[in-house]
Design an enzyme around this catalytic site. Structure first.
Site, short mmCIF file in Angstrom:
data_model
loop_
_atom_site.label_atom_id
_atom_site.label_comp_id
_atom_site.label_asym_id
_atom_site.label_seq_id
_atom_site.Cartn_x
_atom_site.Cartn_y
_atom_site.Cartn_z
N ASP A 161 -31.07 -28.17 0.39
CA ASP A 161 -30.79 -29.72 -0.22
C ASP A 161 -29.33 -29.64 0.67
O ASP A 161 -28.67 -28.20 0.62
CB ASP A 161 -30.25 -29.78 -1.25
CG ASP A 161 -29.96 -30.68 -3.06
OD1 ASP A 161 -30.13 -31.91 -2.16
OD2 ASP A 161 -29.42 -30.13 -3.40
N TYR A 167 -25.38 -32.26 0.74
CA TYR A 167 -24.71 -32.90 0.25
C TYR A 167 -23.42 -33.37 0.81
O TYR A 167 -22.42 -33.94 1.02
CB TYR A 167 -23.25 -31.28 0.22
CG TYR A 167 -22.21 -31.22 -0.86
CD1 TYR A 167 -22.58 -30.99 -2.55
CD2 TYR A 167 -21.35 -30.92 -0.32
CE1 TYR A 167 -21.60 -31.61 -3.49
CE2 TYR A 167 -19.89 -30.81 -1.66
CZ TYR A 167 -20.28 -30.81 -3.10
OH TYR A 167 -19.16 -30.45 -4.17
N HIS A 170 -18.87 -38.00 -4.16
CA HIS A 170 -19.51 -36.89 -4.84
C HIS A 170 -18.95 -35.13 -4.20
O HIS A 170 -18.19 -34.55 -5.63
CB HIS A 170 -20.35 -36.26 -4.64
CG HIS A 170 -21.45 -35.72 -5.28
ND1 HIS A 170 -21.51 -35.23 -7.33
CD2 HIS A 170 -22.09 -34.43 -4.70
CE1 HIS A 170 -21.56 -33.95 -6.92
NE2 HIS A 170 -22.29 -33.37 -6.00
N TYR A 196 -21.54 -19.73 -8.45
CA TYR A 196 -21.13 -20.38 -6.37
C TYR A 196 -20.77 -19.28 -5.64
O TYR A 196 -20.66 -19.78 -4.33
CB TYR A 196 -21.49 -21.48 -7.01
CG TYR A 196 -19.44 -22.05 -6.56
CD1 TYR A 196 -18.46 -21.47 -8.20
CD2 TYR A 196 -19.05 -22.75 -5.79
CE1 TYR A 196 -17.39 -21.97 -7.68
CE2 TYR A 196 -17.70 -22.95 -5.31
CZ TYR A 196 -16.97 -22.73 -6.52
OH TYR A 196 -15.02 -23.18 -6.05
N LYS A 226 -29.77 -23.93 -9.79
CA LYS A 226 -30.67 -25.28 -8.99
C LYS A 226 -32.22 -24.39 -8.82
O LYS A 226 -32.48 -25.10 -8.07
CB LYS A 226 -29.63 -25.15 -7.94
CG LYS A 226 -27.99 -25.43 -7.78
CD LYS A 226 -27.80 -27.27 -8.13
CE LYS A 226 -26.87 -27.54 -8.01
NZ LYS A 226 -26.68 -29.21 -8.13
N THR A 273 -25.84 -35.44 -3.98
CA THR A 273 -25.80 -36.22 -4.92
C THR A 273 -25.54 -37.74 -4.60
O THR A 273 -24.26 -38.00 -3.85
CB THR A 273 -25.02 -36.16 -6.05
OG1 THR A 273 -25.12 -34.44 -7.24
CG2 THR A 273 -24.77 -36.36 -7.47
CA CA Z 1 -28.02 -31.33 -5.55
#
Ligand code: CA
Length: 434
Positions: free
Chosen positions: A137, A139, A144, A254, A263, A367
């Site tokens: 994934d 970013y 965002h 995180y 996640k 996102t």
């Molecule tokens: Ca994500």
């Protein structure tokens, strides 16, 4: 615009009448791929057309009035009778394109009507289109990343120093990628109250993330990089992706290695894979950079029409809204074109070390947020960490998702001179923790 051919001709019509309705997501110009459960319980590959699924196993193996599939060749017909799309994805773009032409000709209004090869979508259970081997994934929305940076590091620069130099990503979890319609059980997690010691229990801050996923087609071998001008050719197609997120877990866990349990409990994808070929009329050059942005290293320089102009919308319906028959409320409207990194750049960067990608690997965009408040792609941003709740028509408010909420993302492409196509939708209902 990337070159189009007769499969994109907006005047083309199908003998499947429902495909010719102007608002239909799946006209003959689209031809998205899926895997569905057939009446005999087996998994079969299909193509969406109107409100029907073309059953590829019936096309290839049907014995009554057989279809001439000799143009496809044995390798393709073998891949299309498999229970997932992985093998077909691995064949590469010449095979994908030849198959697209074959299917378009079979379904064309000038061809013989073959209702016997169709399964109504209403009767079909759609399954995961491919076995996802690895899931990464990214970013890729600076809007965002900027909003999240402002919330979590209010005193510093919102973007980290690397952000405009490389597409930031993390290795996700393939085992919890699920198909649209799968219930999402609220997970447990380790939570750290601001004024106390960590506790373990059901998470409180459940969020969605509006994303798109790119399915990798043709593999690269260990040690081989995928150059940016070859990257779009390696991508089979696009799905809608909802990266369900536990914000309270994320906040505590995180640092220093990035997201982990926040996640890994569920990521939902739409069942229809819309091919890069079908998206040809909706590709643009870019992504654009701002004059003050640092120059890109050559391996990340965009070389073609790598921006995909896909519009998307997120809607929410609480359990009481659904019971009352109230329409879902729209939370977000965004565009994949708002990302500052393309899937081509993500793939090129991902493989820049020689990391091998395999057919069916999935790359998430991160996102998708735009510059406006109503284009923020998750509740964390939309409610600014819960400080500006969203009002629902049932009189309740949402800071984060509650049990019973149904979250749906839909997406489509429109462009002058092209037939509108859609990606369908991606839904999930939040169920209580157990
Ligand atoms: Ca994500």
């Amino acid at each position: 615009m990337t070159s189009t051919d007769r499969t994109h001709d907006p005047a083309r019509r199908s003998w499947v009448e429902s495909a010719n309705a102007p608002e239909c997501d799946f006209p003959i110009q689209n031809l998205p791929w899926c895997v569905f459960r057939s009446e005999d319980g087996s998994s079969r590959i299909g193509v969406g057309i109107g409100d029907q699924i073309l059953d590829l196993q019936a096309v290839i193996l049907g014995e009554d009035d057989p279809v001439d599939t000799s143009a496809l060749g044995g390798v393709v017909t073998c891949a299309l009778t498999a229970p997932t799309l992985n093998q077909f994805m691995g064949l590469g773009r010449e095979a994908w394109r030849a198959t697209r032409h074959f299917v378009a000709d079979l379904l064309d209004a000038s061809s013989q009507c073959r209702d016997d090869l169709l399964v109504p979508m209403a009767d079909a259970q759609l399954l995961m289109p491919a076995t996802v081997g690895d899931y990464t994934d990214f970013y890729a929305s600076r809007y965002h990343a900027t909003n999240v940076g402002r919330m979590f590091r209010p005193d510093g620069e919102p973007l980290m120093p690397n952000y405009l130099h490389l597409p930031v990503g993390y290795h996700g979890r393939a085992s919890s990628v699920v198909v649209s319609g799968t219930d999402i059980r609220r997970p447990h997690g380790q939570l750290k109250p601001d004024d106390g010691d960590p506790v373990f229990g059901p998470i409180k801050l459940l969020d969605y993330e509006l994303e798109f996923g790119a399915f990798i087609g043709e593999a690269n071998q260990l040690g081989d990089r995928v150059p940016i001008d070859d990257a779009m050719h390696r991508i089979f197609g696009l799905v809608i992706l909802n990266d369900w997120s536990a914000r309270d877990v994320q906040k505590w866990e995180y640092q220093p290695l990035g997201p982990f349990n926040a996640k890994n409990f569920a990521s939902t994808i739409s069942p229809w894979v819309v091919t890069i070929d079908a998206l040809a009329p909706f590709r643009r050059p870019g992504p654009e950079r701002l004059p003050e942005d640092p120059p890109l290293l050559p391996y990340l320089q965009p070389s073609g029409d790598d921006v995909l102009d896909v519009t998307c919308e997120v809607s929410l319906a609480s359990a009481s809204m659904r019971e009352a028959g109230t329409d879902p409320v729209t939370l977000t409207r965004g565009s994949l074109a708002d990302l500052c990194w393309s899937f081509a750049q993500m793939l090129s960067h991902h493989t820049s070390t020689g990391c091998p990608m395999r057919p069916g690997d999935l790359i998430g965009s991160g996102t998708v947020s735009g510059p406006e408040k109503d284009s923020r792609g998750c509740l964390l941003e939309l409610t600014w960490r819960g400080s500006e709740p969203v009002d629902l028509p049932d009189g309740t408010q949402r800071r984060f998702l509650l049990d019973g909420d149904e979250l749906t993302i839909s997406a489509w492409c429109e462009s002058e001179g092209a037939r509108r196509i859609g990606l369908g939708s991606c839904s999930g209902v939040v169920r209580p923790a157990e």
